[in-house]
Design a protein around this motif. Structure first.
Motif, PDB file in Angstrom:
ATOM      1  N   LYS A   5      -3.969   1.370  -9.273  1.00 36.63           N
ATOM      2  CA  LYS A   5      -4.558   2.650  -8.875  1.00 36.63           C
ATOM      3  C   LYS A   5      -6.066   2.522  -8.880  1.00 36.63           C
ATOM      4  N   GLN A   6      -6.721   2.935  -7.772  1.00 35.80           N
ATOM      5  CA  GLN A   6      -8.169   2.814  -7.657  1.00 35.80           C
ATOM      6  C   GLN A   6      -8.881   3.665  -8.703  1.00 35.80           C
ATOM      7  N   ASN A  39      -8.100   7.773  -3.027  1.00 33.44           N
ATOM      8  CA  ASN A  39      -6.642   7.846  -3.240  1.00 33.44           C
ATOM      9  C   ASN A  39      -6.002   6.564  -2.751  1.00 33.44           C
ATOM     10  N   ILE A  40      -6.191   5.487  -3.497  1.00 32.98           N
ATOM     11  CA  ILE A  40      -5.649   4.190  -3.073  1.00 32.98           C
ATOM     12  C   ILE A  40      -4.750   3.652  -4.184  1.00 32.98           C
ATOM     13  N   THR A  41      -3.525   3.366  -3.827  1.00 29.72           N
ATOM     14  CA  THR A  41      -2.549   2.809  -4.772  1.00 29.72           C
ATOM     15  C   THR A  41      -1.752   1.694  -4.118  1.00 29.72           C
ATOM     16  N   TYR A  42      -1.578   0.607  -4.840  1.00 27.00           N
ATOM     17  CA  TYR A  42      -0.694  -0.487  -4.423  1.00 27.00           C
ATOM     18  C   TYR A  42       0.387  -0.664  -5.473  1.00 27.00           C
ATOM     19  N   LEU A  84       0.837  -1.204   0.000  1.00 29.19           N
ATOM     20  CA  LEU A  84       0.000   0.000   0.000  1.00 29.19           C
ATOM     21  C   LEU A  84       0.868   1.249   0.000  1.00 29.19           C
ATOM     22  N   GLN A  85       0.601   2.150  -0.934  1.00 24.23           N
ATOM     23  CA  GLN A  85       1.330   3.414  -1.026  1.00 24.23           C
ATOM     24  C   GLN A  85       0.536   4.575  -0.427  1.00 24.23           C
ATOM     25  N   THR A  86      -0.732   4.341  -0.175  1.00 26.65           N
ATOM     26  CA  THR A  86      -1.615   5.391   0.324  1.00 26.65           C
ATOM     27  C   THR A  86      -1.299   5.708   1.780  1.00 26.65           C
ATOM     28  N   THR A  87      -1.219   7.002   2.086  1.00 27.91           N
ATOM     29  CA  THR A  87      -1.043   7.433   3.481  1.00 27.91           C
ATOM     30  C   THR A  87      -2.340   8.076   3.940  1.00 27.91           C
ATOM     31  N   GLN A 131      -8.907   6.081   4.426  1.00 25.95           N
ATOM     32  CA  GLN A 131      -9.806   6.315   3.294  1.00 25.95           C
ATOM     33  C   GLN A 131     -11.223   5.939   3.711  1.00 25.95           C
TER      34      GLN A 131
END
Length: 197
Positions: free
Chosen positions: A169-170, A191-194, A75-78, A81
């Motif tokens: 990317k979501q 804002n969700i990215t893996y 997970l790259q999102t900080t 969410q």
């Protein structure tokens, strides 16, 4: 004129003769039978190949999908969410790591394991053990995948992602040229990215 010997009586006869004039035996029948048999065999092999070719191609494409998405995704999102659920903002429980083996990468739809809190009103803090993360994809849209998550009330929600160079990317569930699955899929832009490890 070239001549051959009859296999039955041994008399010489023309190479073009179909029947021996001495004994009446057919000439070159073995060769004709072999040619006809070979043609029939080749036609049967072609029919079988054409019948099984689509399933072989499909299995190959499904295997490519499994190899593409299996592995560890970070997970790259900080930050938390939230999504809107009937007027309530509910937090999504985003796994810091998603680990998919080939069995978790599924072409088409399947059953979902729904995870509910033990008591009404209890907040869920992590994915329940029976709620396994899975990738739902399709060979027709190989860069669009749905992954199941749960929210803080234990509801299973799908989040749609687009694959691009090792990133997920979501995107909205209405995007990607893929039908929305029966289970609730989040249409909000989050804002969700893996990233694949």
């Amino acid at each position: 004129m070239k001549t051959i010997k009859c296999k039955e009586c041994g008399k010489e006869l023309s190479q073009k003769a179909k029947i021996c004039p001495n004994c009446g035996c057919g000439v070159n029948q073995g060769k004709r039978f072999l040619i006809i048999f070979s043609i029939i065999l080749i036609v049967c092999i072609l029919i079988l190949a054409l019948a099984f070719l689509p399933s072989i191609i499909r299995r190959n494409e499904e295997q490519k999908l499994k190899e593409k998405y299996s592995g560890t995704w970070i997970l790259q999102t900080t930050g938390d969410q939230y999504y809107n659920n009937n007027g309530h903002n509910l937090k999504l429980l985003l796994d810091q790591k998603l680990v998919f083996n080939e069995d978790n990468v599924i072409n088409g739809s399947t059953e979902f394991h729904v995870c509910f809190p033990d008591e009404i009103g209890e907040k869920v803090t992590e994915r329940c053990s029976e709620s396994i993360a899975r990738v739902y994809t399709d060979i027709k849209t190989p860069n669009i995948v749905d992954i199941n998550f749960i929210d803080e009330e234990g509801n299973v929600r799908l989040i749609r992602f687009k694959y691009n160079n090792g990133n997920l990317k979501q995107i909205s569930c209405t995007d990607g040229g893929k039908e929305k699955m029966d289970i609730d899929c989040i249409n909000e832009s989050l804002n969700i990215t893996y990233v694949k490890e």
